[in-house]
Design an enzyme around this catalytic site. Structure first.
Site, mmCIF file in Angstrom:
data_model
loop_
_atom_site.group_PDB
_atom_site.id
_atom_site.type_symbol
_atom_site.label_atom_id
_atom_site.label_comp_id
_atom_site.label_asym_id
_atom_site.label_seq_id
_atom_site.Cartn_x
_atom_site.Cartn_y
_atom_site.Cartn_z
ATOM 1 N N GLY A 196 47.628 -12.620 9.088
ATOM 2 C CA GLY A 196 46.456 -11.745 9.052
ATOM 3 C C GLY A 196 45.200 -12.579 9.103
ATOM 4 O O GLY A 196 45.185 -13.724 8.643
ATOM 5 N N GLY A 197 44.133 -12.032 9.687
ATOM 6 C CA GLY A 197 42.885 -12.767 9.790
ATOM 7 C C GLY A 197 43.087 -14.086 10.520
ATOM 8 O O GLY A 197 43.647 -14.129 11.614
ATOM 9 N N ASP A 198 42.633 -15.181 9.895
ATOM 10 C CA ASP A 198 42.812 -16.500 10.502
ATOM 11 C C ASP A 198 43.873 -17.307 9.756
ATOM 12 O O ASP A 198 43.844 -18.535 9.744
ATOM 13 C CB ASP A 198 41.480 -17.263 10.536
ATOM 14 C CG ASP A 198 40.880 -17.459 9.158
ATOM 15 O OD1 ASP A 198 41.087 -16.594 8.286
ATOM 16 O OD2 ASP A 198 40.200 -18.477 8.937
ATOM 17 N N GLU A 199 44.829 -16.606 9.143
ATOM 18 C CA GLU A 199 45.914 -17.255 8.408
ATOM 19 C C GLU A 199 47.222 -17.131 9.183
ATOM 20 O O GLU A 199 47.612 -16.046 9.619
ATOM 21 C CB GLU A 199 46.078 -16.631 7.017
ATOM 22 C CG GLU A 199 47.108 -17.339 6.169
ATOM 23 C CD GLU A 199 47.254 -16.719 4.787
ATOM 24 O OE1 GLU A 199 47.847 -17.366 3.908
ATOM 25 O OE2 GLU A 199 46.786 -15.581 4.595
ATOM 26 N N LEU B 215 42.111 -21.401 9.181
ATOM 27 C CA LEU B 215 41.054 -22.059 9.950
ATOM 28 C C LEU B 215 39.844 -22.341 9.070
ATOM 29 O O LEU B 215 39.516 -21.568 8.172
ATOM 30 C CB LEU B 215 40.642 -21.181 11.138
ATOM 31 C CG LEU B 215 41.746 -20.892 12.158
ATOM 32 C CD1 LEU B 215 41.172 -20.107 13.330
ATOM 33 C CD2 LEU B 215 42.398 -22.175 12.648
#
Length: 215
Positions: free
Chosen positions: A124-127, A85
């Site tokens: 993970g995270g925005d991946e 993102l």
């Protein structure tokens, strides 16, 4: 006066019935306990292999499931997808982590809708990542799929009294063989970072905070 033998037989019969009833109750309790343990085990396995926020497979599950898909692809072209993102930190900074979580959930739902029955995961995270079957590995098809996915992800996200719009940098790359997943993901990741660094359509990629309530 009752026959002692008849009384004894009745007592034995009643005792046998009572014993059978207890055995059945014990068997039912054991069956229920087994079912409960199986449900707990299934829940633990699901939690170990899925992202708790979005419900998508996690990084470990993605690689495991992708390896199976590559083995069973039967010659069908496969495309690796990586997306990240744009400016996602702004969402958490400006609206809080609850808003950020809702954005991630929406992105996961849209990615899953785009992929259909294909594999998608939150790394993970925005991946996020995916492994898509495709009719061809022609560059025009890949470009079209990239644009369509970006458009889907950029659609407004209702959030309380606001509408947020976040966009993603996306990279796609063909998987050329059963053992080439890592290389395809590396190429897709490189394509994603090129898109992010080039800032193609940067104005459209910026976070938009509309002042009017979501419709």
């Amino acid at each position: 006066m009752p026959d002692p033998m008849s009384v004894a037989s009745g007592v034995c019969a009643a005792g046998a019935l009572l014993s059978t009833w207890h055995l059945r109750r014990r068997a039912m309790r054991a069956e229920a306990e087994v079912g409960h343990l199986q449900a707990e085990l299934a829940a633990e396995r699901h939690a170990a292999s899925h992202d708790p926020l979005t419900g998508l497979p996690n990084r470990r599950a993605f690689y495991r499931l992708a390896a199976t898909l590559l083995t069973d692809a039967a010659g069908r072209p496969l495309i690796a997808v990586i997306l990240d993102l744009d400016d996602f930190k702004q969402v958490n900074d400006r609206y809080g982590h609850a808003a950020g979580d809702q954005v991630l959930i929406s992105v996961a739902e849209r990615l899953a809708a785009f992929a259909g029955d294909n594999l998608v995961a939150r790394l993970g995270g925005d991946e996020f990542a995916g492994l898509l079957t495709s009719p061809t590995v022609d560059s025009r098809w890949i470009d079209h799929a990239t644009r369509r996915l970006c458009e889907m992800l950029a659609a407004p996200i209702p959030l309380g009294g606001l509408t947020l719009r976040v966009t993603a940098s996306v990279g796609l790359a063909p998987v050329t063989g059963p053992t080439q997943l890592t290389e395809a993901l590396r190429q897709a990741d490189a394509a994603m970072y090129r898109a992010k660094s080039l800032g193609v359509g940067r104005e459209a990629r910026q976070l938009v905070d509309t002042a009017h309530p979501a419709e």
